[in-house]
Design an enzyme around this catalytic site. Structure first.
Site, mmCIF file in Angstrom:
data_model
loop_
_atom_site.group_PDB
_atom_site.id
_atom_site.type_symbol
_atom_site.label_atom_id
_atom_site.label_comp_id
_atom_site.label_asym_id
_atom_site.label_seq_id
_atom_site.Cartn_x
_atom_site.Cartn_y
_atom_site.Cartn_z
ATOM 1 C CB SER A 1 -0.905 0.037 1.240
ATOM 2 O OG SER A 1 -0.116 0.107 2.411
ATOM 3 C CB THR B 1 -0.413 0.668 -4.320
ATOM 4 O OG1 THR B 1 -0.542 -0.101 -3.121
ATOM 5 C CG2 THR B 1 -0.137 2.124 -3.998
ATOM 6 C CE1 TYR B 2 -4.022 -1.278 1.061
ATOM 7 C CE2 TYR B 2 -3.358 -2.545 -0.867
ATOM 8 C CZ TYR B 2 -3.418 -2.393 0.499
ATOM 9 O OH TYR B 2 -2.861 -3.344 1.321
ATOM 10 N N GLY C 1 5.518 -2.751 1.065
ATOM 11 C CA GLY C 1 5.495 -3.997 0.306
ATOM 12 C C GLY C 1 6.407 -3.947 -0.908
ATOM 13 C CB ALA C 2 6.234 -5.831 -4.100
ATOM 14 C CB ALA C 3 5.397 -0.339 -4.070
#
EC number: 4.1.1.11
Length: 138
Positions: free
Chosen positions: A25, A57-58, A73-75
């Site tokens: 996120s 994403t959100y 996360g992955a971002a």
């Protein structure tokens, strides 16, 4: 027919944290989310001005007044602390809705504090050094 239009933009925010081990996120200061009309859980795009990466994403609400812009996360492999980003939200509008359409464009300083709020997606704050896409020669 529905048209997908810019609804929200936080322009040139500085990423304050990035962590691979969070649930994916983007954590955003509650003041900025409110100013830009972004809700928790809303889909957003993030454009990294420094490296050109763009992702979807959100939003997650961060602590109010902290200036937090956290990439989770992955971002976090694509966007790093210190990078300048544009956070964008879109919405779909009917032709009737578009009669009253206005986006929310939030400009921030280096500490992610709001310095200007507008509704024109091409708006350029005075003294910012940015170019207006409608008048790039100016």
């Amino acid at each position: 027919m529905l048209r997908t239009m810019l609804k929200s933009k936080i322009h040139r925010a500085t990423v304050t944290q990035a962590d691979l081990h969070y649930v994916g996120s983007c954590t955003i200061d509650a003041d900025l989310m409110e100013a830009a009309d972004i809700l928790e859980g809303e889909q957003i795009d993030i454009v990294d001005i420094d490296n050109g990466n763009r992702l979807t994403t959100y939003a997650i609400t961060g602590d109010r007044g902290t200036g937090v812009i956290g990439i989770n996360g992955a971002a976090a492999r694509l966007i790093s602390p210190g990078d300048l980003v544009i956070i964008i939200g879109y919405a779909q509008y009917s032709e009737e809705d578009l009669k009253n359409y206005a986006s929310r464009v939030v400009f921030v300083d280096g500490n992610n504090k709001q310095v200007e709020l507008g509704g024109d997606p091409a708006q350029v704050p005075d003294g910012s050094g940015l170019k207006n896409p409608r008048h790039p020669e100016a």
